[in-house]
Write a protein that holds these residues in place. Structure first.
Motif, PDB file in Angstrom:
ATOM      1  N   ALA A  23       0.827  -1.204   0.000  1.00  0.00           N
ATOM      2  CA  ALA A  23       0.000   0.000   0.000  1.00  0.00           C
ATOM      3  C   ALA A  23       0.865   1.258   0.000  1.00  0.00           C
ATOM      4  O   ALA A  23       0.580   2.225  -0.721  1.00  0.00           O
ATOM      5  CB  ALA A  23      -0.934  -0.011   1.211  1.00  0.00           C
ATOM      6  N   THR A  24       1.939   1.255   0.777  1.00  0.00           N
ATOM      7  CA  THR A  24       2.830   2.413   0.829  1.00  0.00           C
ATOM      8  C   THR A  24       3.467   2.662  -0.530  1.00  0.00           C
ATOM      9  O   THR A  24       3.566   3.813  -0.991  1.00  0.00           O
ATOM     10  CB  THR A  24       3.924   2.206   1.885  1.00  0.00           C
ATOM     11  OG1 THR A  24       3.312   2.066   3.170  1.00  0.00           O
ATOM     12  CG2 THR A  24       4.890   3.378   1.899  1.00  0.00           C
ATOM     13  N   GLY A  25       3.906   1.603  -1.199  1.00  0.00           N
ATOM     14  CA  GLY A  25       4.502   1.761  -2.518  1.00  0.00           C
ATOM     15  C   GLY A  25       3.535   2.372  -3.512  1.00  0.00           C
ATOM     16  O   GLY A  25       3.903   3.252  -4.313  1.00  0.00           O
ATOM     17  N   PHE A  30       1.276   6.594  -7.046  1.00  0.00           N
ATOM     18  CA  PHE A  30      -0.003   7.113  -7.520  1.00  0.00           C
ATOM     19  C   PHE A  30      -0.576   8.065  -6.477  1.00  0.00           C
ATOM     20  O   PHE A  30      -1.200   7.622  -5.496  1.00  0.00           O
ATOM     21  CB  PHE A  30      -0.975   5.957  -7.783  1.00  0.00           C
ATOM     22  CG  PHE A  30      -0.419   4.909  -8.720  1.00  0.00           C
ATOM     23  CD1 PHE A  30      -0.218   5.190 -10.059  1.00  0.00           C
ATOM     24  CD2 PHE A  30      -0.089   3.648  -8.246  1.00  0.00           C
ATOM     25  CE1 PHE A  30       0.293   4.239 -10.926  1.00  0.00           C
ATOM     26  CE2 PHE A  30       0.425   2.686  -9.097  1.00  0.00           C
ATOM     27  CZ  PHE A  30       0.617   2.980 -10.444  1.00  0.00           C
ATOM     28  N   PRO A  31      -0.383   9.377  -6.643  1.00  0.00           N
ATOM     29  CA  PRO A  31      -0.874  10.352  -5.650  1.00  0.00           C
ATOM     30  C   PRO A  31      -2.366  10.224  -5.371  1.00  0.00           C
ATOM     31  O   PRO A  31      -2.803  10.439  -4.235  1.00  0.00           O
ATOM     32  CB  PRO A  31      -0.524  11.698  -6.287  1.00  0.00           C
ATOM     33  CG  PRO A  31       0.642  11.396  -7.186  1.00  0.00           C
ATOM     34  CD  PRO A  31       0.387  10.016  -7.717  1.00  0.00           C
ATOM     35  N   TRP A  32      -3.153   9.875  -6.383  1.00  0.00           N
ATOM     36  CA  TRP A  32      -4.602   9.737  -6.166  1.00  0.00           C
ATOM     37  C   TRP A  32      -4.906   8.594  -5.203  1.00  0.00           C
ATOM     38  O   TRP A  32      -5.874   8.669  -4.435  1.00  0.00           O
ATOM     39  CB  TRP A  32      -5.323   9.529  -7.502  1.00  0.00           C
ATOM     40  CG  TRP A  32      -4.886   8.301  -8.244  1.00  0.00           C
ATOM     41  CD1 TRP A  32      -3.883   8.208  -9.161  1.00  0.00           C
ATOM     42  CD2 TRP A  32      -5.426   6.980  -8.112  1.00  0.00           C
ATOM     43  NE1 TRP A  32      -3.761   6.911  -9.625  1.00  0.00           N
ATOM     44  CE2 TRP A  32      -4.699   6.144  -9.006  1.00  0.00           C
ATOM     45  CE3 TRP A  32      -6.452   6.419  -7.346  1.00  0.00           C
ATOM     46  CZ2 TRP A  32      -4.964   4.779  -9.141  1.00  0.00           C
ATOM     47  CZ3 TRP A  32      -6.717   5.057  -7.481  1.00  0.00           C
ATOM     48  CH2 TRP A  32      -5.979   4.261  -8.374  1.00  0.00           C
ATOM     49  N   TYR A  33      -4.078   7.533  -5.225  1.00  0.00           N
ATOM     50  CA  TYR A  33      -4.292   6.427  -4.292  1.00  0.00           C
ATOM     51  C   TYR A  33      -3.913   6.861  -2.876  1.00  0.00           C
ATOM     52  O   TYR A  33      -4.596   6.498  -1.903  1.00  0.00           O
ATOM     53  CB  TYR A  33      -3.480   5.208  -4.724  1.00  0.00           C
ATOM     54  CG  TYR A  33      -3.806   3.963  -3.936  1.00  0.00           C
ATOM     55  CD1 TYR A  33      -5.020   3.299  -4.109  1.00  0.00           C
ATOM     56  CD2 TYR A  33      -2.910   3.449  -3.005  1.00  0.00           C
ATOM     57  CE1 TYR A  33      -5.324   2.155  -3.378  1.00  0.00           C
ATOM     58  CE2 TYR A  33      -3.204   2.297  -2.274  1.00  0.00           C
ATOM     59  CZ  TYR A  33      -4.413   1.660  -2.463  1.00  0.00           C
ATOM     60  OH  TYR A  33      -4.717   0.532  -1.739  1.00  0.00           O
ATOM     61  N   ARG A  34      -2.854   7.651  -2.752  1.00  0.00           N
ATOM     62  CA  ARG A  34      -2.488   8.197  -1.435  1.00  0.00           C
ATOM     63  C   ARG A  34      -3.630   9.024  -0.874  1.00  0.00           C
ATOM     64  O   ARG A  34      -4.008   8.887   0.297  1.00  0.00           O
ATOM     65  CB  ARG A  34      -1.228   9.056  -1.571  1.00  0.00           C
ATOM     66  CG  ARG A  34      -0.781   9.709  -0.253  1.00  0.00           C
ATOM     67  CD  ARG A  34       0.251  10.780  -0.549  1.00  0.00           C
ATOM     68  NE  ARG A  34      -0.305  11.833  -1.388  1.00  0.00           N
ATOM     69  CZ  ARG A  34       0.358  12.473  -2.350  1.00  0.00           C
ATOM     70  NH1 ARG A  34       1.611  12.148  -2.616  1.00  0.00           N
ATOM     71  NH2 ARG A  34      -0.231  13.412  -3.062  1.00  0.00           N
ATOM     72  N   THR A  42      -6.459   5.328   6.397  1.00  0.00           N
ATOM     73  CA  THR A  42      -5.796   4.020   6.443  1.00  0.00           C
ATOM     74  C   THR A  42      -4.506   4.007   5.629  1.00  0.00           C
ATOM     75  O   THR A  42      -4.250   3.061   4.884  1.00  0.00           O
ATOM     76  CB  THR A  42      -6.725   2.916   5.913  1.00  0.00           C
ATOM     77  OG1 THR A  42      -7.139   3.272   4.573  1.00  0.00           O
ATOM     78  CG2 THR A  42      -7.930   2.750   6.791  1.00  0.00           C
ATOM     79  N   PRO A  43      -3.650   5.037   5.717  1.00  0.00           N
ATOM     80  CA  PRO A  43      -2.402   4.982   4.951  1.00  0.00           C
ATOM     81  C   PRO A  43      -1.490   3.869   5.458  1.00  0.00           C
ATOM     82  O   PRO A  43      -1.323   3.692   6.659  1.00  0.00           O
ATOM     83  CB  PRO A  43      -1.781   6.357   5.192  1.00  0.00           C
ATOM     84  CG  PRO A  43      -2.349   6.796   6.500  1.00  0.00           C
ATOM     85  CD  PRO A  43      -3.739   6.239   6.548  1.00  0.00           C
ATOM     86  N   GLY A  44      -0.913   3.111   4.515  1.00  0.00           N
ATOM     87  CA  GLY A  44       0.040   2.070   4.890  1.00  0.00           C
ATOM     88  C   GLY A  44      -0.559   0.930   5.676  1.00  0.00           C
ATOM     89  O   GLY A  44       0.140   0.262   6.437  1.00  0.00           O
ATOM     90  N   ALA A  61     -11.028   7.014 -13.884  1.00  0.00           N
ATOM     91  CA  ALA A  61     -10.810   8.422 -13.549  1.00  0.00           C
ATOM     92  C   ALA A  61      -9.339   8.746 -13.334  1.00  0.00           C
ATOM     93  O   ALA A  61      -8.885   9.857 -13.658  1.00  0.00           O
ATOM     94  CB  ALA A  61     -11.615   8.790 -12.291  1.00  0.00           C
ATOM     95  N   HIS A  62      -8.565   7.793 -12.806  1.00  0.00           N
ATOM     96  CA  HIS A  62      -7.209   8.129 -12.354  1.00  0.00           C
ATOM     97  C   HIS A  62      -6.084   7.336 -13.009  1.00  0.00           C
ATOM     98  O   HIS A  62      -4.921   7.737 -12.884  1.00  0.00           O
ATOM     99  CB  HIS A  62      -7.106   7.906 -10.839  1.00  0.00           C
ATOM    100  CG  HIS A  62      -8.060   8.735 -10.029  1.00  0.00           C
ATOM    101  ND1 HIS A  62      -7.942  10.107  -9.935  1.00  0.00           N
ATOM    102  CD2 HIS A  62      -9.145   8.385  -9.293  1.00  0.00           C
ATOM    103  CE1 HIS A  62      -8.913  10.571  -9.155  1.00  0.00           C
ATOM    104  NE2 HIS A  62      -9.649   9.551  -8.757  1.00  0.00           N
ATOM    105  N   TYR A  63      -6.403   6.227 -13.690  1.00  0.00           N
ATOM    106  CA  TYR A  63      -5.306   5.373 -14.149  1.00  0.00           C
ATOM    107  C   TYR A  63      -5.357   5.051 -15.637  1.00  0.00           C
ATOM    108  O   TYR A  63      -4.393   5.299 -16.357  1.00  0.00           O
ATOM    109  CB  TYR A  63      -5.297   4.070 -13.346  1.00  0.00           C
ATOM    110  CG  TYR A  63      -4.179   3.123 -13.733  1.00  0.00           C
ATOM    111  CD1 TYR A  63      -2.930   3.210 -13.120  1.00  0.00           C
ATOM    112  CD2 TYR A  63      -4.347   2.157 -14.727  1.00  0.00           C
ATOM    113  CE1 TYR A  63      -1.886   2.365 -13.480  1.00  0.00           C
ATOM    114  CE2 TYR A  63      -3.314   1.300 -15.089  1.00  0.00           C
ATOM    115  CZ  TYR A  63      -2.090   1.413 -14.471  1.00  0.00           C
ATOM    116  OH  TYR A  63      -1.062   0.577 -14.838  1.00  0.00           O
TER     117      TYR A  63
END
Length: 420
Positions: A23-25, A30-34, A42-44, A61-63
Protein backbone atom coordinates in the motif's frame (compact mmCIF):
# COMPACT_ATOMS: atom_id res chain seq x y z
CA UNK A 1 -3.74 -36.26 -5.35
CA UNK A 2 -6.14 -35.34 -2.50
CA UNK A 3 -6.19 -31.94 -0.87
CA UNK A 4 -7.39 -30.56 2.44
CA UNK A 5 -9.47 -27.42 2.81
CA UNK A 6 -8.07 -25.03 5.42
CA UNK A 7 -10.55 -23.15 7.60
CA UNK A 8 -8.14 -20.79 9.38
CA UNK A 9 -8.24 -17.06 8.46
CA UNK A 10 -7.74 -16.43 4.76
CA UNK A 11 -4.99 -13.84 5.02
CA UNK A 12 -2.55 -14.64 7.78
CA UNK A 13 -1.07 -11.87 9.96
CA UNK A 14 2.38 -12.80 8.63
CA UNK A 15 1.43 -11.00 5.41
CA UNK A 16 0.50 -7.76 7.17
CA UNK A 17 3.97 -6.31 6.60
CA UNK A 18 3.83 -7.21 2.90
CA UNK A 19 0.44 -5.55 2.54
CA UNK A 20 1.58 -2.43 4.38
CA UNK A 21 4.64 -2.15 2.14
CA UNK A 22 2.48 -2.74 -0.94
CA UNK A 23 0.00 0.00 0.00
CA UNK A 24 2.83 2.41 0.83
CA UNK A 25 4.50 1.76 -2.52
CA UNK A 26 1.29 2.51 -4.41
CA UNK A 27 0.77 5.75 -2.48
CA UNK A 28 4.22 6.88 -3.65
CA UNK A 29 3.62 5.96 -7.29
CA UNK A 30 0.00 7.11 -7.52
CA UNK A 31 -0.87 10.35 -5.65
CA UNK A 32 -4.60 9.74 -6.17
CA UNK A 33 -4.29 6.43 -4.29
CA UNK A 34 -2.49 8.20 -1.43
CA UNK A 35 -5.35 10.72 -1.25
CA UNK A 36 -7.84 7.87 -1.23
CA UNK A 37 -6.16 6.19 1.74
CA UNK A 38 -5.75 9.47 3.61
CA UNK A 39 -9.45 10.19 3.15
CA UNK A 40 -10.22 6.80 4.66
CA UNK A 41 -7.61 7.25 7.40
CA UNK A 42 -5.80 4.02 6.44
CA UNK A 43 -2.40 4.98 4.95
CA UNK A 44 0.04 2.07 4.89
CA UNK A 45 -2.52 -0.38 6.31
CA UNK A 46 -1.50 -4.01 6.62
CA UNK A 47 -5.11 -5.22 6.83
CA UNK A 48 -6.97 -5.88 3.59
CA UNK A 49 -10.27 -4.90 5.18
CA UNK A 50 -8.91 -1.39 5.78
CA UNK A 51 -8.13 -0.85 2.12
CA UNK A 52 -10.60 0.39 -0.50
CA UNK A 53 -11.95 -1.51 -3.46
CA UNK A 54 -10.50 -0.46 -6.80
CA UNK A 55 -13.12 -0.72 -9.49
CA UNK A 56 -13.64 0.56 -13.02
CA UNK A 57 -14.85 4.03 -11.97
CA UNK A 58 -11.76 4.85 -9.91
CA UNK A 59 -9.34 3.36 -12.40
CA UNK A 60 -11.01 5.09 -15.35
CA UNK A 61 -10.81 8.42 -13.55
CA UNK A 62 -7.21 8.13 -12.35
CA UNK A 63 -5.31 5.37 -14.15
CA UNK A 64 -6.47 3.90 -17.45
CA UNK A 65 -6.31 7.07 -19.53
CA UNK A 66 -4.15 9.28 -17.28
CA UNK A 67 -0.60 10.36 -17.98
CA UNK A 68 2.07 8.91 -15.69
CA UNK A 69 5.19 10.98 -16.45
CA UNK A 70 6.85 9.85 -13.20
CA UNK A 71 6.99 6.28 -14.54
CA UNK A 72 9.29 6.81 -17.54
CA UNK A 73 10.48 3.20 -17.76
CA UNK A 74 6.97 1.77 -18.07
CA UNK A 75 5.87 -0.54 -20.88
CA UNK A 76 2.30 0.25 -21.93
CA UNK A 77 -0.30 -2.23 -23.13
CA UNK A 78 -3.74 -1.27 -24.40
CA UNK A 79 -7.01 -3.14 -24.28
CA UNK A 80 -9.09 -3.30 -27.44
CA UNK A 81 -12.32 -2.48 -25.63
CA UNK A 82 -12.98 1.10 -24.58
CA UNK A 83 -14.99 3.08 -22.08
CA UNK A 84 -15.89 6.62 -22.94
CA UNK A 85 -14.18 6.33 -26.32
CA UNK A 86 -10.59 5.75 -25.10
CA UNK A 87 -8.74 2.47 -24.84
CA UNK A 88 -7.49 1.42 -21.42
CA UNK A 89 -3.74 1.67 -20.97
CA UNK A 90 -2.06 -0.62 -18.43
CA UNK A 91 1.54 -0.11 -17.36
CA UNK A 92 4.24 -2.62 -16.49
CA UNK A 93 7.58 -1.85 -14.86
CA UNK A 94 10.65 -3.89 -15.83
CA UNK A 95 10.23 -5.71 -12.50
CA UNK A 96 6.56 -6.38 -13.32
CA UNK A 97 7.58 -7.88 -16.65
CA UNK A 98 10.23 -10.06 -15.02
CA UNK A 99 7.83 -11.26 -12.34
CA UNK A 100 5.17 -12.15 -14.90
CA UNK A 101 7.63 -14.06 -17.09
CA UNK A 102 8.94 -15.91 -14.02
CA UNK A 103 5.39 -16.90 -12.99
CA UNK A 104 4.52 -18.15 -16.46
CA UNK A 105 7.91 -19.83 -16.88
CA UNK A 106 7.49 -21.79 -13.65
CA UNK A 107 3.98 -22.94 -14.56
CA UNK A 108 4.71 -23.77 -18.19
CA UNK A 109 8.03 -25.36 -17.32
CA UNK A 110 6.33 -27.80 -14.96
CA UNK A 111 3.48 -28.44 -17.40
CA UNK A 112 5.83 -29.16 -20.34
CA UNK A 113 8.53 -31.04 -18.41
CA UNK A 114 7.98 -34.15 -20.58
CA UNK A 115 8.66 -32.17 -23.77
CA UNK A 116 12.38 -32.01 -24.66
CA UNK A 117 13.97 -28.57 -24.72
CA UNK A 118 14.68 -27.46 -28.25
CA UNK A 119 11.19 -28.56 -29.32
CA UNK A 120 8.95 -26.06 -31.12
CA UNK A 121 6.57 -23.84 -29.14
CA UNK A 122 4.10 -21.49 -30.85
CA UNK A 123 1.91 -18.73 -29.42
CA UNK A 124 -1.22 -17.63 -31.33
CA UNK A 125 -2.83 -15.23 -28.90
CA UNK A 126 -4.14 -12.14 -30.62
CA UNK A 127 -2.94 -8.97 -28.95
CA UNK A 128 -2.09 -7.77 -25.45
CA UNK A 129 0.40 -8.52 -22.72
CA UNK A 130 0.19 -12.33 -22.81
CA UNK A 131 0.85 -12.30 -26.55
CA UNK A 132 3.75 -9.88 -26.21
CA UNK A 133 5.42 -11.98 -23.49
CA UNK A 134 4.84 -15.53 -24.72
CA UNK A 135 7.86 -15.76 -26.99
CA UNK A 136 10.18 -14.65 -24.18
CA UNK A 137 8.69 -17.25 -21.83
CA UNK A 138 9.17 -20.05 -24.35
CA UNK A 139 12.68 -18.93 -25.26
CA UNK A 140 13.74 -18.85 -21.61
CA UNK A 141 12.39 -22.39 -21.25
CA UNK A 142 14.70 -23.51 -24.05
CA UNK A 143 12.09 -24.01 -26.77
CA UNK A 144 12.36 -22.92 -30.40
CA UNK A 145 9.77 -20.15 -30.02
CA UNK A 146 7.47 -18.66 -32.65
CA UNK A 147 4.40 -16.46 -32.59
CA UNK A 148 1.82 -15.52 -35.20
CA UNK A 149 0.67 -12.01 -36.11
CA UNK A 150 -3.01 -11.84 -35.24
CA UNK A 151 -3.72 -9.49 -38.17
CA UNK A 152 -3.00 -12.24 -40.71
CA UNK A 153 -5.88 -14.26 -42.22
CA UNK A 154 -6.80 -17.52 -40.54
CA UNK A 155 -5.52 -19.62 -43.45
CA UNK A 156 -2.05 -18.13 -42.89
CA UNK A 157 -2.23 -19.13 -39.22
CA UNK A 158 -3.07 -22.68 -40.27
CA UNK A 159 -0.28 -22.73 -42.85
CA UNK A 160 2.32 -21.54 -40.33
CA UNK A 161 1.21 -24.02 -37.71
CA UNK A 162 1.23 -26.87 -40.23
CA UNK A 163 4.76 -25.86 -41.26
CA UNK A 164 6.12 -25.42 -37.72
CA UNK A 165 4.25 -28.44 -36.25
CA UNK A 166 4.50 -27.23 -32.64
CA UNK A 167 5.03 -29.61 -29.76
CA UNK A 168 3.73 -26.89 -27.42
CA UNK A 169 0.86 -24.63 -28.47
CA UNK A 170 -0.38 -21.59 -26.51
CA UNK A 171 -3.57 -19.99 -27.81
CA UNK A 172 -7.09 -18.85 -26.95
CA UNK A 173 -10.12 -21.18 -26.95
CA UNK A 174 -11.97 -19.02 -29.44
CA UNK A 175 -8.98 -18.92 -31.79
CA UNK A 176 -8.49 -22.68 -31.51
CA UNK A 177 -12.14 -23.28 -32.35
CA UNK A 178 -11.71 -21.23 -35.53
CA UNK A 179 -8.48 -22.97 -36.45
CA UNK A 180 -10.16 -26.37 -36.14
CA UNK A 181 -12.95 -25.24 -38.47
CA UNK A 182 -10.61 -23.82 -41.13
CA UNK A 183 -10.13 -25.35 -44.56
CA UNK A 184 -7.57 -26.48 -45.55
CA UNK A 185 -7.41 -28.16 -42.20
CA UNK A 186 -5.06 -27.90 -39.25
CA UNK A 187 -2.59 -30.80 -39.28
CA UNK A 188 -0.54 -30.64 -36.09
CA UNK A 189 0.04 -33.00 -33.16
CA UNK A 190 1.04 -30.88 -30.16
CA UNK A 191 2.01 -32.70 -27.00
CA UNK A 192 0.86 -29.89 -24.72
CA UNK A 193 -1.74 -27.15 -25.23
CA UNK A 194 -2.24 -24.08 -23.05
CA UNK A 195 -5.19 -21.72 -23.46
CA UNK A 196 -5.94 -18.31 -21.99
CA UNK A 197 -8.42 -15.49 -22.46
CA UNK A 198 -11.77 -17.30 -22.73
CA UNK A 199 -13.38 -19.83 -20.45
CA UNK A 200 -12.30 -23.39 -21.27
CA UNK A 201 -14.66 -25.67 -19.29
CA UNK A 202 -13.92 -29.38 -18.79
CA UNK A 203 -16.12 -30.53 -21.69
CA UNK A 204 -14.33 -28.18 -24.08
CA UNK A 205 -10.89 -29.27 -22.88
CA UNK A 206 -11.87 -32.93 -23.25
CA UNK A 207 -13.04 -32.32 -26.82
CA UNK A 208 -9.77 -30.58 -27.70
CA UNK A 209 -7.75 -33.36 -26.12
CA UNK A 210 -9.65 -36.00 -28.10
CA UNK A 211 -9.19 -34.02 -31.33
CA UNK A 212 -5.40 -34.03 -30.87
CA UNK A 213 -5.08 -37.49 -29.35
CA UNK A 214 -4.15 -36.13 -25.91
CA UNK A 215 -5.28 -36.71 -22.36
CA UNK A 216 -7.54 -33.99 -20.90
CA UNK A 217 -4.75 -33.10 -18.44
CA UNK A 218 -2.53 -32.22 -21.43
CA UNK A 219 -4.75 -29.17 -22.04
CA UNK A 220 -4.01 -26.45 -19.47
CA UNK A 221 -6.50 -23.65 -18.83
CA UNK A 222 -4.73 -20.48 -17.68
CA UNK A 223 -6.47 -17.52 -16.03
CA UNK A 224 -4.91 -14.09 -16.40
CA UNK A 225 -5.66 -10.46 -17.13
CA UNK A 226 -3.75 -7.55 -18.58
CA UNK A 227 -4.18 -5.64 -15.29
CA UNK A 228 -2.87 -8.36 -12.99
CA UNK A 229 -0.84 -10.62 -15.26
CA UNK A 230 -0.69 -14.30 -14.22
CA UNK A 231 -3.61 -15.11 -11.89
CA UNK A 232 -4.45 -18.81 -11.74
CA UNK A 233 -4.41 -22.11 -13.60
CA UNK A 234 -6.33 -25.38 -13.63
CA UNK A 235 -4.79 -28.20 -11.60
CA UNK A 236 -5.49 -31.70 -12.91
CA UNK A 237 -4.68 -33.27 -9.53
CA UNK A 238 -7.23 -31.33 -7.48
CA UNK A 239 -9.72 -30.42 -10.19
CA UNK A 240 -9.53 -26.80 -8.98
CA UNK A 241 -8.02 -23.59 -10.26
CA UNK A 242 -4.97 -22.65 -8.18
CA UNK A 243 -3.93 -19.03 -7.72
CA UNK A 244 -0.31 -18.06 -8.23
CA UNK A 245 1.51 -17.35 -4.98
CA UNK A 246 1.61 -13.57 -5.49
CA UNK A 247 -2.20 -13.36 -5.47
CA UNK A 248 -4.44 -12.74 -2.43
CA UNK A 249 -8.02 -13.40 -3.60
CA UNK A 250 -11.33 -12.43 -2.02
CA UNK A 251 -14.97 -12.59 -3.01
CA UNK A 252 -17.79 -10.16 -2.34
CA UNK A 253 -21.41 -11.20 -2.87
CA UNK A 254 -22.24 -10.06 -6.38
CA UNK A 255 -25.54 -8.49 -5.32
CA UNK A 256 -23.65 -6.21 -2.90
CA UNK A 257 -20.91 -5.14 -5.29
CA UNK A 258 -23.06 -2.69 -7.24
CA UNK A 259 -23.80 -0.79 -4.03
CA UNK A 260 -20.21 -0.60 -2.82
CA UNK A 261 -17.86 2.32 -3.34
CA UNK A 262 -14.22 2.91 -2.43
CA UNK A 263 -15.39 4.65 0.73
CA UNK A 264 -17.34 1.66 2.02
CA UNK A 265 -15.79 -0.65 4.60
CA UNK A 266 -15.67 -4.10 3.08
CA UNK A 267 -14.45 -7.07 5.14
CA UNK A 268 -12.12 -9.56 3.49
CA UNK A 269 -13.58 -12.97 2.71
CA UNK A 270 -11.93 -16.37 2.81
CA UNK A 271 -14.22 -18.59 0.79
CA UNK A 272 -17.45 -18.65 -1.10
CA UNK A 273 -18.85 -17.51 -4.40
CA UNK A 274 -19.28 -14.06 -5.84
CA UNK A 275 -17.41 -11.15 -7.37
CA UNK A 276 -13.66 -11.71 -7.41
CA UNK A 277 -11.23 -9.20 -5.85
CA UNK A 278 -7.50 -9.61 -6.34
CA UNK A 279 -4.44 -8.22 -4.62
CA UNK A 280 -1.05 -8.85 -6.21
CA UNK A 281 2.11 -8.72 -4.11
CA UNK A 282 4.33 -8.32 -7.20
CA UNK A 283 2.57 -5.73 -9.40
CA UNK A 284 4.03 -2.25 -8.96
CA UNK A 285 2.84 -0.15 -11.92
CA UNK A 286 -0.82 -1.14 -11.50
CA UNK A 287 -2.47 -0.59 -8.09
CA UNK A 288 -3.56 -4.20 -7.74
CA UNK A 289 -4.97 -3.96 -4.22
CA UNK A 290 -8.52 -5.28 -3.84
CA UNK A 291 -8.93 -4.84 -7.59
CA UNK A 292 -12.48 -5.65 -8.75
CA UNK A 293 -11.88 -7.97 -11.70
CA UNK A 294 -15.48 -8.15 -12.94
CA UNK A 295 -15.35 -11.95 -12.78
CA UNK A 296 -17.71 -14.16 -10.78
CA UNK A 297 -16.19 -17.33 -9.29
CA UNK A 298 -17.48 -20.28 -7.33
CA UNK A 299 -15.89 -22.03 -4.35
CA UNK A 300 -12.99 -19.80 -3.31
CA UNK A 301 -11.05 -21.57 -0.56
CA UNK A 302 -7.59 -22.14 0.87
CA UNK A 303 -6.27 -25.69 0.55
CA UNK A 304 -3.25 -27.74 1.47
CA UNK A 305 -1.90 -29.55 -1.56
CA UNK A 306 1.43 -31.25 -2.21
CA UNK A 307 2.80 -29.92 1.10
CA UNK A 308 1.86 -26.29 0.40
CA UNK A 309 -1.01 -23.96 1.18
CA UNK A 310 -2.63 -22.40 -1.87
CA UNK A 311 -5.75 -20.42 -2.68
CA UNK A 312 -8.07 -22.19 -5.12
CA UNK A 313 -11.55 -21.99 -6.63
CA UNK A 314 -13.86 -24.28 -8.58
CA UNK A 315 -14.82 -22.35 -11.71
CA UNK A 316 -15.32 -18.97 -13.33
CA UNK A 317 -19.05 -18.40 -13.68
CA UNK A 318 -18.98 -15.36 -15.91
CA UNK A 319 -18.44 -11.66 -16.22
CA UNK A 320 -20.30 -9.25 -13.97
CA UNK A 321 -19.04 -6.00 -15.41
CA UNK A 322 -16.24 -4.38 -17.33
CA UNK A 323 -15.86 -6.02 -20.73
CA UNK A 324 -16.65 -9.07 -22.82
CA UNK A 325 -14.29 -11.23 -24.85
CA UNK A 326 -14.73 -11.88 -28.56
CA UNK A 327 -11.17 -12.77 -29.42
CA UNK A 328 -10.21 -9.51 -27.69
CA UNK A 329 -12.10 -7.26 -25.33
CA UNK A 330 -15.28 -5.35 -26.00
CA UNK A 331 -16.28 -2.94 -23.26
CA UNK A 332 -19.67 -3.46 -21.62
CA UNK A 333 -20.00 0.30 -21.86
CA UNK A 334 -19.72 0.09 -25.63
CA UNK A 335 -22.13 -2.84 -25.91
CA UNK A 336 -24.73 -0.97 -23.89
CA UNK A 337 -24.24 2.17 -25.97
CA UNK A 338 -24.53 0.26 -29.26
CA UNK A 339 -27.66 -1.60 -28.22
CA UNK A 340 -29.27 1.56 -26.88
CA UNK A 341 -28.80 3.16 -30.28
CA UNK A 342 -29.92 0.22 -32.42
CA UNK A 343 -32.53 -1.36 -30.12
CA UNK A 344 -33.58 1.47 -27.77
CA UNK A 345 -35.38 0.30 -24.66
CA UNK A 346 -34.98 -3.39 -25.50
CA UNK A 347 -33.61 -5.74 -22.79
CA UNK A 348 -30.68 -7.83 -23.98
CA UNK A 349 -27.88 -10.09 -22.81
CA UNK A 350 -24.51 -11.00 -24.27
CA UNK A 351 -23.53 -14.66 -24.11
CA UNK A 352 -20.52 -16.67 -25.16
CA UNK A 353 -21.90 -19.31 -27.51
CA UNK A 354 -18.82 -20.08 -29.64
CA UNK A 355 -18.32 -16.33 -29.87
CA UNK A 356 -20.28 -13.23 -28.93
CA UNK A 357 -24.04 -13.58 -29.36
CA UNK A 358 -26.28 -10.68 -28.37
CA UNK A 359 -29.79 -11.89 -27.52
CA UNK A 360 -32.31 -9.06 -27.63
CA UNK A 361 -36.03 -9.07 -26.80
CA UNK A 362 -37.61 -8.11 -30.10
CA UNK A 363 -39.74 -9.65 -32.84
CA UNK A 364 -37.04 -9.76 -35.50
CA UNK A 365 -33.50 -8.56 -36.12
CA UNK A 366 -33.29 -6.93 -39.51
CA UNK A 367 -30.25 -7.14 -41.76
CA UNK A 368 -29.78 -3.39 -41.48
CA UNK A 369 -29.85 -3.53 -37.67
CA UNK A 370 -27.31 -6.37 -37.64
CA UNK A 371 -25.07 -4.38 -39.97
CA UNK A 372 -25.22 -1.32 -37.71
CA UNK A 373 -24.35 -3.38 -34.61
CA UNK A 374 -21.40 -5.04 -36.34
CA UNK A 375 -20.15 -1.74 -37.73
CA UNK A 376 -20.33 -0.14 -34.28
CA UNK A 377 -18.43 -3.05 -32.68
CA UNK A 378 -15.78 -2.74 -35.39
CA UNK A 379 -15.46 0.98 -34.67
CA UNK A 380 -15.33 0.70 -30.90
CA UNK A 381 -13.09 -2.40 -30.72
CA UNK A 382 -10.63 -2.28 -33.66
CA UNK A 383 -8.62 -5.32 -32.51
CA UNK A 384 -11.81 -7.38 -32.47
CA UNK A 385 -12.61 -6.05 -35.96
CA UNK A 386 -9.18 -7.15 -37.16
CA UNK A 387 -9.60 -10.63 -35.70
CA UNK A 388 -13.00 -10.94 -37.40
CA UNK A 389 -11.51 -9.72 -40.69
CA UNK A 390 -8.68 -12.25 -40.36
CA UNK A 391 -11.17 -15.03 -39.76
CA UNK A 392 -9.77 -15.87 -36.31
CA UNK A 393 -13.15 -15.27 -34.70
CA UNK A 394 -16.57 -15.25 -36.30
CA UNK A 395 -18.81 -12.23 -36.82
CA UNK A 396 -20.83 -10.91 -33.90
CA UNK A 397 -24.30 -12.43 -33.96
CA UNK A 398 -27.55 -10.78 -32.88
CA UNK A 399 -30.65 -12.93 -32.36
CA UNK A 400 -34.23 -12.11 -31.42
CA UNK A 401 -35.83 -13.74 -28.38
CA UNK A 402 -39.40 -13.46 -27.05
CA UNK A 403 -40.29 -11.67 -23.82
CA UNK A 404 -39.10 -13.85 -20.96
CA UNK A 405 -36.62 -15.55 -23.26
CA UNK A 406 -33.43 -14.13 -21.77
CA UNK A 407 -31.33 -16.80 -20.09
CA UNK A 408 -30.41 -14.51 -17.22
CA UNK A 409 -34.02 -13.79 -16.35
CA UNK A 410 -33.20 -10.12 -15.80
CA UNK A 411 -34.72 -7.13 -17.52
CA UNK A 412 -31.26 -5.78 -18.26
CA UNK A 413 -28.25 -7.26 -20.01
CA UNK A 414 -26.03 -9.86 -18.43
CA UNK A 415 -22.78 -11.30 -19.69
CA UNK A 416 -22.69 -15.07 -19.42
CA UNK A 417 -19.88 -17.47 -20.30
CA UNK A 418 -20.20 -20.95 -21.75
CA UNK A 419 -21.40 -23.66 -19.44
CA UNK A 420 -19.19 -26.66 -18.79
Amino acid sequence: MPHTTITTPAHAPARAAELAALATGHTQRFPWYRDLLLRRGTPGSGDLSDLPLLGTDLLSAHYYTADHPHLPDASAYHTSGTSGGRRKRILYSPADEDAYVAQRRQLFGEFTRSVPRGAVAVADLGTGHAAASARRVFSELGFAAHDIDFTRPVDEHVAKLNAWRPDVFFTMPMILDRLLQARPGLNIRPRKIMVVGDVAPPAWRAHVAERFGLRPEDVLDVFGSIEIGAIAYWCAQTGLYHFHDHILPEVVPARELARLTADDWVPSHQEGSGALLLTSLTRSYFPAVRYVTGDAVTGLRRIRHDGREVFAFERIDGRLAGDFKHGERISNHDLVQIMAEVFPGRPFEAVDDDGLVIRVVTDTVGDDQLAVVRSAVDRQAPDVAQMIASGLVGPVRVTAVPPGGLRSGHAKRRLDLREG
